[in-house]
Design an enzyme around this catalytic site. Structure first.
Site, PDB file in Angstrom:
ATOM      1  N   SER A  20      71.169  -6.883  59.472  1.00  0.00           N
ATOM      2  CA  SER A  20      71.894  -6.042  60.438  1.00  0.00           C
ATOM      3  C   SER A  20      71.124  -4.858  61.007  1.00  0.00           C
ATOM      4  O   SER A  20      71.603  -4.208  61.937  1.00  0.00           O
ATOM      5  CB  SER A  20      73.193  -5.528  59.812  1.00  0.00           C
ATOM      6  OG  SER A  20      74.136  -6.550  59.738  1.00  0.00           O
ATOM      7  N   LYS A  51      75.526   5.240  62.354  1.00  0.00           N
ATOM      8  CA  LYS A  51      76.376   4.045  62.333  1.00  0.00           C
ATOM      9  C   LYS A  51      77.731   4.417  61.741  1.00  0.00           C
ATOM     10  O   LYS A  51      77.788   5.173  60.757  1.00  0.00           O
ATOM     11  CB  LYS A  51      75.696   2.939  61.509  1.00  0.00           C
ATOM     12  CG  LYS A  51      76.426   1.602  61.533  1.00  0.00           C
ATOM     13  CD  LYS A  51      75.658   0.522  60.774  1.00  0.00           C
ATOM     14  CE  LYS A  51      76.367  -0.822  60.841  1.00  0.00           C
ATOM     15  NZ  LYS A  51      75.627  -1.903  60.139  1.00  0.00           N
ATOM     16  N   SER A  86      74.764  -6.374  62.593  1.00  0.00           N
ATOM     17  CA  SER A  86      75.965  -5.613  62.859  1.00  0.00           C
ATOM     18  C   SER A  86      75.711  -4.211  63.421  1.00  0.00           C
ATOM     19  O   SER A  86      76.633  -3.600  63.957  1.00  0.00           O
ATOM     20  CB  SER A  86      76.786  -5.490  61.575  1.00  0.00           C
ATOM     21  OG  SER A  86      76.104  -4.681  60.634  1.00  0.00           O
TER      22      SER A  86
END
Lengths: 484, 95
Positions: free
Chosen positions: A175, A76, A151
């Site tokens: 998330s 990420k 997210s």
């Protein structure tokens, strides 16, 4: 190579069926082919990835490998990786080349894993649909008109489309778990403090936690074995005895007490999703587990409390983006103040600015007691609900998200509707508990995630409980049409 | 609790973010509805409840004050929008 577990990939590398360079090349080619459409990655750097793969091959050659050596993992874009552009999904960090490694990245490097690239995400991890990213929305591989969740939406889409065998995510209010639910794979948010936050760009420091994202619970265990561990560089890292999350995977769930909170099945939950969750609970019952009705009476307060605490911490954390030392600076300005104001107006997106302003408001003179202190007190009540519940049960189960993946733009202009996506996940972040989402079924050919909530540091047990389900069912092996 | 234009200008100033008139109008509605949602908290009795700032009962650890990181001064300076003689440059603040 496309649908192999991490253990099988390791086996393939050891038996010389393929090298790490070949494996990495294979996934890089998939990324090249599909990323223009899905937009799961922000930064790809073939040269760097292949250099790591080459190094991994020499480690394997000399017998110095471990389970993840030579296996590509998508990271990420919230984790600083030395020499890699690290944007956190924001124009504010569009030109930021991380000068050091996050501890999580260090740990993957130490075992010789390959960084496959940096994945798309909601700006500063604020969002539940990956639509707040400066780098554009991510498409859900199950249906390109739908969002992947957020997210960690880029990591989620990368796993679902099998552009990467595994990925990392971070979870402040859901998330990891909500995108895992919407994209149909396994994702774990560990106990707060189990994984180091050093070098992980801060959103809400008392809630942020990194975790693994991969098709199966077994894969997640392999990843967590690398990610977890005390870190002196993170003052909130917990000095917990190192565990091997693979050893308890095969235990039976006979006699396991599963708490089912009635508040997770009230208004707001899609009827078909509810059916899938109930079927999954019945599967556990058939496997010998016991279902116990429990109550988490303060669940309805989790969202209000979260939208005080998270923005408050964000407003403080994001004050560092001032256009002086790194990141974006406005092109034209009159003086220092003007430079700050314009830099932050232009560098941050709408949702991030909204949260900074809410946070500034609730912390401002005269409002602190009414909002921040009040929220911290209710946070205690929410945490107490879980303490009571865990006297009756070993693990709590319910839905991960109120619905399957929804249409792009459907909730984008309505923050409150978007915030409801995390209604079942937020309370575990507030309490600091570990939470997991695993594929439990499908509604209209879209995946539905079952959420598992464990007691503090019970990741090993949760992974075992998830793995047991995945021995009985094959939902975690389902992939979108056309992927394989 | 509603938020008015004056509040928005005040917090935008505190947060050092320029907010245009149009943005301010939109924010009034959106922040207003978020604050209404947050106000649900006020219905709860929290007398005698200790505020929770950390999930687990831990204390702040201390360590020896020694250098543990290597010097990345030049890497750090490369990231800055404007640098001169190894210092960050900002608009003049002292006459």
């Amino acid at each position: 190579m496309i649908n192999l577990s991490l253990k099988s990939l390791n086996q393939g590398l050891l038996e010389k069926k393929f090298s790490s360079v070949e494996l990495t090349q294979f996934f890089l080619e998939r990324v090249q082919k599909y990323n223009t459409d899905i937009n799961a990655f922000i930064t790809i750097d073939e040269e760097k990835s292949l250099a790591q793969a080459k190094h991994a091959d020499t480690l394997i050659q000399s017998g110095k490998q471990s389970l993840l050596t030579g296996i590509p993992v998508a990271q990420k874009d919230i984790f600083c990786a030395a020499g890699w552009r690290t944007t956190c999904g924001s124009l504010m960090l569009d030109n930021f080349i991380a000068p050091y490694n996050a501890t999580v990245i260090d740990k993957f490097n130490q075992v010789g894993a390959v960084n496959l690239g940096k994945t798309n995400m909601d700006e500063f991890a604020m969002g539940s649909s990956n639509e707040t990213s400066y780098y554009g929305p991510v498409k859900n591989p199950w249906n390109h008109d739908l969002v992947p969740g957020g997210s960690s939406g880029g990591s989620a889409a990368a796993i679902a489309a099998r552009l990467a065998p595994a990925a990392t995510g971070t979870d402040t209010g859901g998330s990891i778990r909500q995108p895992a639910s919407l994209c149909g794979f396994s994702g774990l948010k560990p106990t707060y403090g189990l994984v180091s936050r050093f070098g992980m760009i801060a959103f809400a420091s008392s809630l942020d936690q990194a975790g693994p994202m991969a098709p199966s619970a077994e894969d997640c265990a392999v990843l967590l074995n690398v990610m977890a561990g005390h870190d002196e560089k993170d003052s909130t890292s917990i000095n917990h005895d190192k565990e091997d999350y693979l050893v308890n995977l095969d235990q039976s769930v006979k006699g396991l007490r599963i708490g089912v909170p009635k508040e997770f099945f009230e208004e707001g939950l899609d009827g078909q999703v509810q059916q899938v969750i109930e079927d999954a609970l019945n599967t556990y019952k058939k496997m010998g587990a016991e279902l116990i009705d429990i109550s988490l009476p303060n669940t309805h307060l989790a969202i209000p409390v979260y939208y005080v605490i998270a923005p408050a911490e964000a407003s403080s954390n994001l004050s560092r983006y001032d256009g002086v030392r790194y990141g974006y600076r406005a092109k034209e300005y009159d003086d220092l103040m003007d430079m700050y104001f314009k830099t932050r107006q232009q560098g941050f997106g709408e949702e991030v600015k909204r949260r900074i302003l809410i946070g500034t408001y609730v912390l401002s003179a005269g409002y602190y007691d009414a909002y921040y202190l009040k929220a911290q007190k209710i946070r205690q009540l929410i945490s107490n609900d879980f303490k009571k519940a865990f006297q009756q049960c070993d693990v709590i189960m319910g839905p991960s998200a109120p619905s399957v993946a929804f249409k792009a733009n459907e909730k984008k202009s309505d923050p409150l509707a978007m915030y409801l996506q995390d209604i079942y996940t937020i309370s575990t972040n507030l309490a600091g508990l570990p939470g997991m989402s695993i594929p439990a079924g499908m509604v209209n050919n879209l995946p539905v995630g079952l959420q598992l909530i464990g007691n503090y540091f019970k990741e090993s047990q949760m992974l075992n409980v998830a793995h047991a389900f995945q021995q009985e069912t094959d939902w975690h092996q389902k992939v979108p049409k056309g992927v394989i | 609790m509603s938020i008015n234009q004056k509040d928005i200008q005040k917090i935008a100033h505190l947060a050092r973010i320029n907010v245009s008139e149009e943005e301010s109008r939109i924010l009034e509605t959106k922040l207003g509805s978020i604050m209404t949602m947050i106000d649900k908290m006020q219905e709860v009795n929290t007398d005698n409840v200790e505020p929770m700032s950390h999930a687990l009962e831990v204390t702040q650890p201390l360590r020896e004050d020694v250098v543990t990181e290597k010097d990345i001064r030049s890497n750090a300076l490369e990231l800055a929008p404007e640098v001169e003689q190894s210092t960050f440059i900002v608009p003049q603040v002292i006459e």
